[in-house]
Scaffold this motif. Structure first.
Motif, PDB file in Angstrom:
ATOM      1  N   GLU A 292       2.579   9.621  -3.529  1.00 22.02           N
ATOM      2  CA  GLU A 292       1.478   8.910  -4.181  1.00 22.02           C
ATOM      3  C   GLU A 292       1.174   7.573  -3.534  1.00 22.02           C
ATOM      4  O   GLU A 292       0.215   6.895  -3.926  1.00 22.02           O
ATOM      5  CB  GLU A 292       1.766   8.735  -5.680  1.00 22.02           C
ATOM      6  N   ALA A 293       1.975   7.167  -2.531  1.00 19.02           N
ATOM      7  CA  ALA A 293       1.803   5.868  -1.876  1.00 19.02           C
ATOM      8  C   ALA A 293       0.544   5.813  -1.027  1.00 19.02           C
ATOM      9  O   ALA A 293       0.037   6.836  -0.580  1.00 19.02           O
ATOM     10  CB  ALA A 293       3.017   5.583  -0.992  1.00 19.02           C
ATOM     11  N   GLY A 294       0.065   4.599  -0.779  1.00 18.40           N
ATOM     12  CA  GLY A 294      -1.027   4.391   0.155  1.00 18.40           C
ATOM     13  C   GLY A 294      -0.507   4.365   1.576  1.00 18.40           C
ATOM     14  O   GLY A 294       0.679   4.143   1.819  1.00 18.40           O
ATOM     15  N   GLY A 295      -1.386   4.608   2.533  1.00 13.00           N
ATOM     16  CA  GLY A 295      -0.981   4.594   3.930  1.00 13.00           C
ATOM     17  C   GLY A 295      -0.166   5.809   4.300  1.00 13.00           C
ATOM     18  O   GLY A 295      -0.199   6.831   3.597  1.00 13.00           O
ATOM     19  N   HIS A 296       0.588   5.708   5.409  1.00 11.36           N
ATOM     20  CA  HIS A 296       1.377   6.841   5.884  1.00 11.36           C
ATOM     21  C   HIS A 296       2.371   7.271   4.832  1.00 11.36           C
ATOM     22  O   HIS A 296       3.166   6.462   4.365  1.00 11.36           O
ATOM     23  CB  HIS A 296       2.116   6.466   7.172  1.00 11.36           C
ATOM     24  N   THR A 297       2.369   8.530   4.478  1.00 14.76           N
ATOM     25  CA  THR A 297       3.248   8.977   3.400  1.00 14.76           C
ATOM     26  C   THR A 297       3.495  10.476   3.508  1.00 14.76           C
ATOM     27  O   THR A 297       2.715  11.204   4.119  1.00 14.76           O
ATOM     28  CB  THR A 297       2.647   8.581   2.026  1.00 14.76           C
ATOM     29  N   GLY A 298       4.626  10.918   2.905  1.00 16.98           N
ATOM     30  CA  GLY A 298       5.008  12.324   2.968  1.00 16.98           C
ATOM     31  C   GLY A 298       4.505  13.107   1.767  1.00 16.98           C
ATOM     32  O   GLY A 298       3.567  12.686   1.089  1.00 16.98           O
ATOM     33  N   GLU A 299       5.149  14.247   1.494  1.00 18.05           N
ATOM     34  CA  GLU A 299       4.651  15.135   0.448  1.00 18.05           C
ATOM     35  C   GLU A 299       5.513  15.154  -0.810  1.00 18.05           C
ATOM     36  O   GLU A 299       5.164  15.792  -1.792  1.00 18.05           O
ATOM     37  CB  GLU A 299       4.541  16.566   0.998  1.00 18.05           C
ATOM     38  N   ILE A 300       6.668  14.470  -0.771  1.00 22.75           N
ATOM     39  CA  ILE A 300       7.560  14.511  -1.929  1.00 22.75           C
ATOM     40  C   ILE A 300       7.273  13.303  -2.823  1.00 22.75           C
ATOM     41  O   ILE A 300       7.266  12.164  -2.353  1.00 22.75           O
ATOM     42  CB  ILE A 300       9.035  14.543  -1.483  1.00 22.75           C
TER      43      ILE A 300
END
Lengths: 363, 363
Positions: free
Chosen positions: A189-197
């Protein structure tokens, strides 16, 4: 609300605040949190040097940190002109056609289109580290995993802490094995570069993976005191917040961006490769949607995609149109409903978190 | 750990457990939680009736509920044979080719291919409700929003509570306006049908949207006591857990499924339309990946997609191969590392949640 992180960093509240704006960073540190300056926008190390000198004064002796973007794998190098040759004409045509379709005006006569963000390049990120080491910086964070071993060693020699973002427990474990001191568990749910978990699942996984001795900060989805309390419940020793500061007075957002942030609900973001070439969560708008059309090309890999859209970003930002601003932001943008000073945001966060902990202790 | 939900439902722990298995549901209620039986698998209302009679005995007088799947918009109807005609041949060919490629054997001679899941049909879901109303059921939940007004009225007349799942705050608000008593805020990380907003962001949004009088359960990403405490921190009055029970003895998973669940990490799920036609989180495996290949067709809308893959699901489940099982599950599958009785899972959840609340109260 006092955790081990407060003692480790010498701060009052276990709240680390990331921002590309030095005004926001200084205000976070002055308010008892820990401000971290995003360095990726500094193509020129001297400019970063001047900004850190300003911060040395404006934080009033409170600790602060810097965040660099140093890919662990395959550092992309080469001069700007060489990289330019790797961008297909079809991609350039699509960008120009899309800007036309969206009604985005060209830059004013004589204005440079800019060099794009070069901070993704290994050499530039290294220059950021060198500059940071010449200032009383308390922490170096890397957005893309552990920095190279010599950077970690140099930081440790000068008594700095090293933090690295992780989107999976396995990555967190290898960060710690590489010498990283603090892991930032960053959820989907983070902004910017982020994964799927998502943070709810990721944070306790990372906490268990790195073991008790390693502080874990929860990032992604943190924009209120209840979310801070939830992060602490999940085992984090503090939080890492980025998006929340975009809605502050100190961030000095242009009117179109400010309007877009105030208008957006939590459903108005999208995780996409169009910003940098790596999946990053952005405001969902007419620009990001254009890249989902059937005729749109697949975004290029980092760092080519950002070079491709560099002039477009500049034009989209200046178009004065809230429906096209290219902006990394997390799902908490839905709660951004007024513009306040950083100090007020911090006070509200701490008050709500404290109240939540009190409510929970009654259960 | 006592919340208002415990009083409302007459239970010991604020833990609602959803399962398609009546054995799991009975064990959850007996262990002091609130078991909810998923009804979508019952094509025949008489079969559901028999199972609820079994539950009336086996819950030992403890309360339990049922979960139906009643789409609010455009109830799909028509006989099975009519719906079959809407499935394109190209889709059927792709399914057969894929099964061949994955090495999935045909069903044994003489075995019916089954009717597929018809519980998505409005008429079937209504028959589930009618059967449920003739049993001492305490709650009817709808997985796809508020049930029709007459169903809500009928439930309320008999003193039942009505719950509905929501993936956005706006949906939650309209559920409550429709007469729903309990909102289940289900985040992106959940198994089965789910939206894009993660629990960390969604839960407080829903809590604020529906106001103090309406109980909110947090669903998605809840598989441990720390996650329960986090949900309570976010303002939920309890949790709704589904995936966690797949790893219990009572669930009686076939060996291939059990192995797949034990093997999967939190990164081994995918949100896809291949199961039912609506986005649902599933185990990511060779079957789901096949639908991401360039030559794969787009999944059909509900209820056609499930009819299309109904025989395939049957064959994939019986193939004895952990790398092809078609299974809805949330990201907490990463923590499913041993098979335990429901009662043990419940004891561990309550112990960890209580310990977490104690730890937080010391901050």
């Amino acid at each position: 609300m006092h955790t081990a992180l407060c003692d480790l960093l010498g701060i009052e509240h276990p709240i680390v605040g990331f921002s590309p704006s030095e005004r926001v960073v200084a205000a976070i540190s002055r308010a008892g949190g820990f401000g971290v300056l995003g360095c990726v926008r500094f193509n020129d190390a001297d400019e970063l040097d001047a900004v850190l000198s300003w911060l040395d004064t404006e934080t009033g002796g409170r600790p602060y940190g810097v965040d660099v973007v140093m890919p662990t794998h395959g550092p992309a190098e080469g001069k700007h002109v060489d990289l330019d040759k790797l961008i297909p004409d079809g991609h350039r045509d699509f960008v120009q056609r899309t800007l036309l379709k969206l009604g985005v005006p060209p830059l004013p006569d004589g204005e440079s289109t800019g060099d794009g963000v070069l901070g993704w390049l290994h050499s530039i990120a290294r220059s950021h580290v060198e500059v940071a080491l010449s200032h009383p910086v308390r922490l170096i964070a890397n957005a893309l995993g552990p920095p190279p071993p010599d950077v970690i060693d140099a930081a440790h020699e000068r008594g700095l802490l090293v933090a690295a973002l992780a989107g999976r427990a396995t990555h967190a474990r290898s960060h710690v094995a590489s010498g990283v001191d603090i892991v930032v568990a960053q959820g989907y749910e983070a902004g910017g570069h982020t994964g799927e978990i998502a943070s709810m699942v990721l944070v306790p996984e990372v906490v268990d993976a790195v073991g008790e001795g390693v502080p874990v900060l929860a990032a992604g989805g943190i924009g209120s005191g209840r979310q801070i309390a939830a992060a602490l419940a999940l085992g984090a020793t503090g939080v890492w917040m980025g998006s929340a500061w975009l809605g502050t007075e100190e961030y000095q957002a242009q009117p179109a961006l400010r309007q877009a942030l105030l208008d957006a609900t939590s459903a108005d973001t999208v995780r996409s490769r169009v910003y940098s070439g790596k999946p990053a969560r952005l405001l969902r708008n007419r620009w990001t949607e254009a890249w989902s059309e059937p005729e749109a090309p697949a975004p290029l890999p980092m760092p080519l995609q950002n070079l491709l859209v560099s002039e477009a970003h500049n034009r989209l930002m200046r178009a004065g149109d809230p429906t096209v601003v290219p902006m990394p932001v997390g799902q908490i943008v839905g709660r951004m409903n007024e513009v306040r000073p950083v100090a007020d945001v911090m006070t509200a966060l701490v008050a709500e978190a404290t109240e939540t902990l009190k409510r929970l202790s009654a259960l």
